[in-house]
Design a protein around this motif. Structure first.
Motif, mmCIF file in Angstrom:
data_model
loop_
_atom_site.group_PDB
_atom_site.id
_atom_site.type_symbol
_atom_site.label_atom_id
_atom_site.label_comp_id
_atom_site.label_asym_id
_atom_site.label_seq_id
_atom_site.Cartn_x
_atom_site.Cartn_y
_atom_site.Cartn_z
ATOM 1 N N ARG A 107 43.779 50.323 29.060
ATOM 2 C CA ARG A 107 44.166 50.369 30.686
ATOM 3 C C ARG A 107 42.793 50.332 31.380
ATOM 4 N NH1 ARG A 107 45.522 55.543 30.477
ATOM 5 N NH2 ARG A 107 44.793 56.369 32.546
ATOM 6 N N ALA A 108 41.663 50.781 31.109
ATOM 7 C CA ALA A 108 40.547 50.549 31.793
ATOM 8 C C ALA A 108 40.029 49.210 31.782
ATOM 9 C CB ALA A 108 39.357 51.505 31.244
ATOM 10 N N PHE A 109 40.333 48.380 30.842
ATOM 11 C CA PHE A 109 40.137 46.764 30.815
ATOM 12 C C PHE A 109 40.852 46.263 31.827
ATOM 13 C CE2 PHE A 109 40.610 42.705 29.431
ATOM 14 C CZ PHE A 109 39.345 42.302 28.917
ATOM 15 N N ALA A 110 42.309 46.486 31.589
ATOM 16 C CA ALA A 110 43.225 46.230 32.581
ATOM 17 C C ALA A 110 42.956 46.289 34.090
ATOM 18 C CB ALA A 110 44.598 46.421 32.411
ATOM 19 N N ASN A 111 42.485 47.574 34.330
ATOM 20 C CA ASN A 111 42.112 47.992 35.632
ATOM 21 C C ASN A 111 40.859 47.046 36.144
ATOM 22 O OD1 ASN A 111 44.298 49.537 36.562
ATOM 23 N ND2 ASN A 111 43.247 51.291 35.253
ATOM 24 N N HIS A 112 40.011 46.860 35.461
ATOM 25 C CA HIS A 112 38.898 46.098 35.767
ATOM 26 C C HIS A 112 39.035 44.803 35.989
ATOM 27 C CE1 HIS A 112 34.953 43.956 34.944
ATOM 28 N NE2 HIS A 112 34.425 45.002 35.571
ATOM 29 N N PHE A 113 39.880 44.140 35.078
ATOM 30 C CA PHE A 113 40.121 42.917 35.181
ATOM 31 C C PHE A 113 41.092 42.574 36.526
ATOM 32 C CE2 PHE A 113 43.723 39.678 34.817
ATOM 33 C CZ PHE A 113 43.251 38.445 34.527
ATOM 34 N N LEU A 114 41.800 43.412 37.046
ATOM 35 C CA LEU A 114 42.831 43.377 38.252
ATOM 36 C C LEU A 114 41.980 43.757 39.359
ATOM 37 C CD1 LEU A 114 46.086 44.985 37.000
ATOM 38 C CD2 LEU A 114 45.783 42.632 37.567
ATOM 39 N N GLU A 115 40.981 44.456 39.404
ATOM 40 C CA GLU A 115 40.049 44.865 40.727
ATOM 41 C C GLU A 115 39.056 43.728 40.602
ATOM 42 O OE1 GLU A 115 39.115 48.733 39.646
ATOM 43 O OE2 GLU A 115 41.226 49.567 40.009
ATOM 44 N N ASN A 116 38.658 42.899 39.719
ATOM 45 C CA ASN A 116 37.988 42.107 39.867
ATOM 46 C C ASN A 116 38.436 40.620 39.846
ATOM 47 O OD1 ASN A 116 34.993 43.421 39.960
ATOM 48 N ND2 ASN A 116 36.230 44.378 38.354
ATOM 49 N N ILE A 117 39.681 40.274 39.683
ATOM 50 C CA ILE A 117 40.132 39.083 39.487
ATOM 51 C C ILE A 117 40.012 38.162 40.396
ATOM 52 C CG2 ILE A 117 42.477 39.855 40.347
ATOM 53 C CD1 ILE A 117 42.051 37.385 37.777
ATOM 54 N N GLU A 118 39.842 38.597 41.847
ATOM 55 C CA GLU A 118 39.417 37.912 43.119
ATOM 56 C C GLU A 118 38.158 37.051 43.038
ATOM 57 O OE1 GLU A 118 41.476 37.162 45.585
ATOM 58 O OE2 GLU A 118 42.999 38.263 44.638
ATOM 59 N N THR A 119 37.087 37.860 42.042
ATOM 60 C CA THR A 119 35.810 37.075 42.027
ATOM 61 C C THR A 119 35.599 36.237 41.052
ATOM 62 O OG1 THR A 119 34.982 38.925 40.638
ATOM 63 C CG2 THR A 119 35.132 39.558 42.932
ATOM 64 N N TYR A 120 36.658 36.096 40.149
ATOM 65 C CA TYR A 120 36.327 35.050 38.847
ATOM 66 C C TYR A 120 36.718 33.977 39.282
ATOM 67 C CZ TYR A 120 37.076 39.298 35.722
ATOM 68 O OH TYR A 120 37.262 40.414 35.058
ATOM 69 N N PRO A 121 35.869 32.819 38.970
ATOM 70 C CA PRO A 121 36.245 31.514 39.385
ATOM 71 C C PRO A 121 37.489 31.094 38.635
ATOM 72 C CG PRO A 121 34.338 31.753 37.837
ATOM 73 C CD PRO A 121 34.673 33.129 37.891
ATOM 74 N N ALA A 122 38.329 30.197 39.558
ATOM 75 C CA ALA A 122 39.579 29.882 38.805
ATOM 76 C C ALA A 122 39.673 28.941 37.517
ATOM 77 C CB ALA A 122 40.118 28.942 39.928
ATOM 78 N N TYR A 123 38.401 28.549 37.311
ATOM 79 C CA TYR A 123 38.305 27.611 36.065
ATOM 80 C C TYR A 123 36.721 27.780 35.372
ATOM 81 C CZ TYR A 123 38.611 23.891 32.689
ATOM 82 O OH TYR A 123 38.609 22.989 31.600
ATOM 83 N N VAL A 124 36.734 28.096 34.516
ATOM 84 C CA VAL A 124 35.265 27.962 33.691
ATOM 85 C C VAL A 124 35.337 26.921 32.362
ATOM 86 C CG1 VAL A 124 33.463 29.090 32.518
ATOM 87 C CG2 VAL A 124 34.779 30.279 34.378
ATOM 88 N N GLU A 125 35.015 25.841 32.591
ATOM 89 C CA GLU A 125 35.012 25.160 31.463
ATOM 90 C C GLU A 125 33.941 25.149 30.558
ATOM 91 O OE1 GLU A 125 35.021 20.783 32.269
ATOM 92 O OE2 GLU A 125 34.973 20.205 30.272
ATOM 93 N N GLU A 126 34.213 25.838 29.456
ATOM 94 C CA GLU A 126 33.230 26.252 28.296
ATOM 95 C C GLU A 126 33.979 26.961 27.032
ATOM 96 O OE1 GLU A 126 29.629 29.637 27.818
ATOM 97 O OE2 GLU A 126 30.422 29.099 29.935
ATOM 98 N N ASP A 127 33.409 26.101 25.863
ATOM 99 C CA ASP A 127 34.343 26.462 24.760
ATOM 100 C C ASP A 127 33.985 27.991 24.234
ATOM 101 O OD1 ASP A 127 34.985 24.024 24.237
ATOM 102 O OD2 ASP A 127 33.129 23.310 23.131
#
Lengths: 372, 372
Positions: free
Chosen positions: B33-53
């Protein structure tokens, strides 16, 4: 009339509902967690089967909104308390059905993050994870690393993918269909027959083989009947064996059938959906000798690994045969990029988008380990 | 040697790990749950695409056990932080990709309770729920209640089911394949071509139709080419239209194509995976006039309803055509019991077991409602 900006502002407020705040999420989560805990703490007391129709009115919906509390009440009375309880210890029929808590957490995370696990470029991590799970299965069944594989929704799609590859490798199509022959046990799972119809082999000749006293394929007769068919101008092309039939658990003589298929140059398919993962046990490992001779193999993590319904697997040695129907060949450039790194699940499956089902398998396997 | 009882006792203790206690579950749940909350609270700041293996070593596994903490760290760095973030608001390509929290809760619950939603007798509630969702879709697309449908893993399997039914209704098989003709736009989704190969129609004639200035099928030319094909002794049997193509969003002239297919007695398939749910909007509803004329229709809740990847839908009017390949016909007795009540999903799909994907659609639709 409102300006566009004002309209967007109004719509934004309405759509906000789809992105609940931390507090709202915690409240929803708390209710679902309490439901799950209640279910798991009482599952021992539920009957294994309740034969009662669901009340449609409690499950239908109109355009209005309902509270989670109300929905969980209906879910409990109509879904959970009726039919089979596969997660219950009392459910003795067939293989046990799920109940691995960490798999449920995996599904939750997969839906929250919503990774697209169909193509490598979209989610290198999700695709790598699924391919690593397939690599593990290749290892335990002694399949070569170059084999391709797929995590399917279950054994039926897994068998369908394998049979499509066999069909394409031997070019069984058009007027060649009615002369071609498949050999299998009358105990083979019915999804094989269904898959044959779906992939256009409805009119192929299907020879139901004789079984020995242990419900296994009689291999002496198998070689004979293939020879007869050849003499009569027919086109034998595949033998399907089972490693654990659903009705009797019988494992066909895998090594001997492997030799016969090599001698006659036939595709060798083994359906081990039901019994395959018993290869992980010391005492039963030896029964699977010869399974590595298969050209294609089906195994079902939602059976032998007790995962929730919705995860099967297929392994196939001949990548070219698989790609013939499943790989989107006009997509040259994009694929050239990725083929070197990882196989795209979408090239080994009729599915393009799909549930990111790798996580529900990866998480429990890693947490609980393979060995006791 | 230990007695059998003693052995079972030892094994019971080892297997207990697969059934974590309330306390252990709460601890696992809390981390996820903590992981999901962190993800949802920060999703706005993630780049839409990261090209990395992805680093394979962080995702592979050996037989040992790892902690959830370690696994979530690797999941985050390799899976979540690389590739496309479809749940992010910055992801503008194609349709938005999920992020409906209540759908994730649905998946969690479905995995915990592990209902088997393939056959009515096994889970009357789960099957009724899925059929009610299909009934709702029949209603919004003006399909008759007697139509059958299926919740698939996505648009590709949905299209495959529809095309299989068309093939079976017109008995396009064996030597009839190479003379038969399918008509579609060059803009039709590539999964259609893939499905044709999978269901054994690799060598069917595919006519890519001319488009007008809005990238829609030119219907005047369509009627003409069908007539020519008939004159030349060919066997026209299906027209495939799109209600929202992936590249341009074009909706083909659905009504006119419907008339043409009726005139020539052809199967009419509409792929509305991409655009279908816009029928729910007041302003775009009229563009879908004629969609109710289709013999088969594909729509994708994981697109227009923003659900997580892994849920498509197909509606087909001719139940007999669908059952021809998918219904397991030797199973007379059991089915006779249930056909009256509800259609079994397994009879309308290549899948037998499958993810109980109805709940991830039912829960959000009920909680948020259809209307704003």
């Amino acid at each position: 009339m409102d300006s566009l900006e004002e309209k967007i502002e109004v719509l934004q407020k309405i759509s906000q509902e789809l992105e609940p705040s931390f507090k709202e999420r915690e409240s929803l989560n708390e209710q679902v967690r309490a439901f799950a805990n209640h279910f798991l703490e009482n599952i021992e007391t539920y009957p294994a089967y309740v034969e009662e129709d669901a009340v449609i009115e409690k499950l239908t919906f109109n355009s209005g909104k309902k509270t989670l509390k109300e929905l969980l009440t209906n879910f409990n009375s109509e879904v959970v308390l009726k039919g089979i309880k596969p997660a219950s210890g009392k459910h003795l029929g067939y293989v046990p059905g799920g109940g691995i808590y960490t798999a449920a957490l995996g599904d939750f995370l997969a839906s929250v993050t919503n990774e697209y696990a169909g193509m490598y470029y979209a989610s290198p991590g999700a695709v790598t994870m699924e391919n690593e799970l397939l690599n593990w299965m290749k290892k335990i069944f002694n399949f070569p690393k170059e084999a391709v594989g797929n995590l399917t929704s279950g054994g039926s799609i897994a068998n369908l993918i394998a049979l499509t590859a066999a069909r394409d490798k031997y070019q069984i199509k058009n007027d060649k269909i009615q002369k071609s022959v498949i050999y299998l046990s009358p105990q083979a799972h019915h999804c094989i027959h269904k898959a044959l119809r779906i992939i256009g082999l409805e009119d192929i000749k299907v020879r139901l083989l004789e079984l020995d006293e242990f419900s296994k394929i009689n291999t002496a007769k198998l070689a004979k009947i293939i020879q007869e068919d050849l003499k009569n101008g027919l086109n034998p092309f595949m033998v399907i064996a089972s490693a654990g039939t659903t009705d009797t658990g019988a494992i066909d003589p895998l090594s001997t059938i492997g030799e016969i298929t090599k001698n006659f140059n036939l595709w060798y398919h083994i359906d081990a959906a039901y019994g395959g993962f018993f290869i992980l046990t010391e005492s039963k490992k030896k029964l699977f000798k010869g399974i590595e001779l298969a050209d294609s193999l089906v195994i079902d993590p939602h059976k032998g690994l007790f995962l929730p319904y919705g995860i099967g697997a297929v392994l196939i040695k001949d990548k070219k045969a698989v790609f013939h129907s499943h790989h989107y060949t006009a997509d040259y450039m994009q694929d050239a990029n990725t083929v070197a790194a990882q196989i795209n699940p979408a090239d080994v499956s009729p599915e393009l988008t799909k549930h990111y089902r790798g996580l529900r398998m990866w998480l429990p396997l890693q947490i609980h380990g393979i060995e006791p």
